[in-house]
Design an enzyme around this catalytic site. Sequence first.
Site, PDB file in Angstrom:
ATOM      1  N   LYS A   1       0.922  -1.096   0.160  1.00  0.00           N
ATOM      2  CA  LYS A   1      -0.401   0.705   0.290  1.00  0.00           C
ATOM      3  C   LYS A   1       1.084   0.966   0.058  1.00  0.00           C
ATOM      4  O   LYS A   1       1.906   1.138   0.190  1.00  0.00           O
ATOM      5  CB  LYS A   1      -0.886  -0.567   0.949  1.00  0.00           C
ATOM      6  CG  LYS A   1      -1.722  -0.685   1.087  1.00  0.00           C
ATOM      7  CD  LYS A   1      -3.432  -0.450   1.844  1.00  0.00           C
ATOM      8  CE  LYS A   1      -4.649  -1.479   1.276  1.00  0.00           C
ATOM      9  NZ  LYS A   1      -5.551  -1.035   2.349  1.00  0.00           N
TER      10      LYS A   1
ATOM     11  N   ARG B   1      -4.446  -9.807   4.608  1.00  0.00           N
ATOM     12  CA  ARG B   1      -4.992  -9.514   2.832  1.00  0.00           C
ATOM     13  C   ARG B   1      -3.452  -9.510   2.641  1.00  0.00           C
ATOM     14  O   ARG B   1      -2.825  -8.105   2.533  1.00  0.00           O
ATOM     15  CB  ARG B   1      -6.188  -8.822   2.995  1.00  0.00           C
ATOM     16  CG  ARG B   1      -5.959  -8.475   0.985  1.00  0.00           C
ATOM     17  CD  ARG B   1      -7.602  -7.908   1.133  1.00  0.00           C
ATOM     18  NE  ARG B   1      -8.191  -7.421   0.536  1.00  0.00           N
ATOM     19  CZ  ARG B   1      -7.623  -6.210  -1.427  1.00  0.00           C
ATOM     20  NH1 ARG B   1      -7.003  -5.684  -0.544  1.00  0.00           N
ATOM     21  NH2 ARG B   1      -8.443  -6.354  -2.614  1.00  0.00           N
TER      22      ARG B   1
END
Length: 286
Positions: free
Chosen positions: A221, A255
């Site tokens: 991210k 995840r």
Amino acid sequence: MLRLGRREFDPHEPVIMAIVNRTPDSFYDQGATFRDEPALDRVEQAVSEGAAIIDIGGVKAGPGEEVTAEEEARRTVGFVAEVRRRFPDVIISVDTWRHEVGEAVCEAGANLLNDAWGGVDPRLAEVAARYGVGLVCTHAGGSEPRTRPHRITYDDVMADILRVTVGLAERAVALGVPRESVLIDPGHDFGKNTRHSLEATRRLGEMVATGWPVLVSLSNKDFVGETLDKPVKERVVGTLATTAVSAWLGAQVYRVHEVAETRQVLDMVASIAGHRPPAVARRGLA
């Protein structure tokens, strides 16, 4: 005890959720699993490397071309049905904020609805309750789907995360979602700048202390990229470091894009914490 699909997981058992994007413009793989066969190959590889959950998404998180509910369903529903046929024991999650898509994928065999946009469609939790499937309750800072935060501020970011996620979880259970199938997610990058996401990681133990299983979506991210000043394809090391910290603080579900690497990190942390024996213990014993 976390219960999803046919599986039950002890509180100290780390769980990997592998990302399978059914989009032509995903930020990380640029559409590598948009077509069926590469996507099914990805599922098979992820399962073989230790993923218990497959998270299927039909719309990328960031801004981009409009994707209607009908198009999102077209990208995901048939694929969910095929994954269920080929992998009857795998837990199938679908990353969606729309109740119409949630209903369709539950009919096709999904076990978990991953609502990354913080309950923006309150009917999604009603769908989870009606089908008896799990629900991920995420903090997104009140952001509209597919928007980026701009100068967002919090008096106390973790206090806001706890207020929103626990509130969504309690509402879901009140509606009839099985309590043992509800997870909370701090929502790294969603409605947050990099400093917010770092603080959420540092204080993750406060989420764990609520008693709800905590899911973290950290993989490659922007907060990792900005912290280390690395482009998307060079964020794996930073992601794994953040994974190790999150595991030590008690997060349960991860995840991820890199399943095998994450499995090793989680196993190592679990063994250091005393929750998992070494796979081999010969040193000093021969």
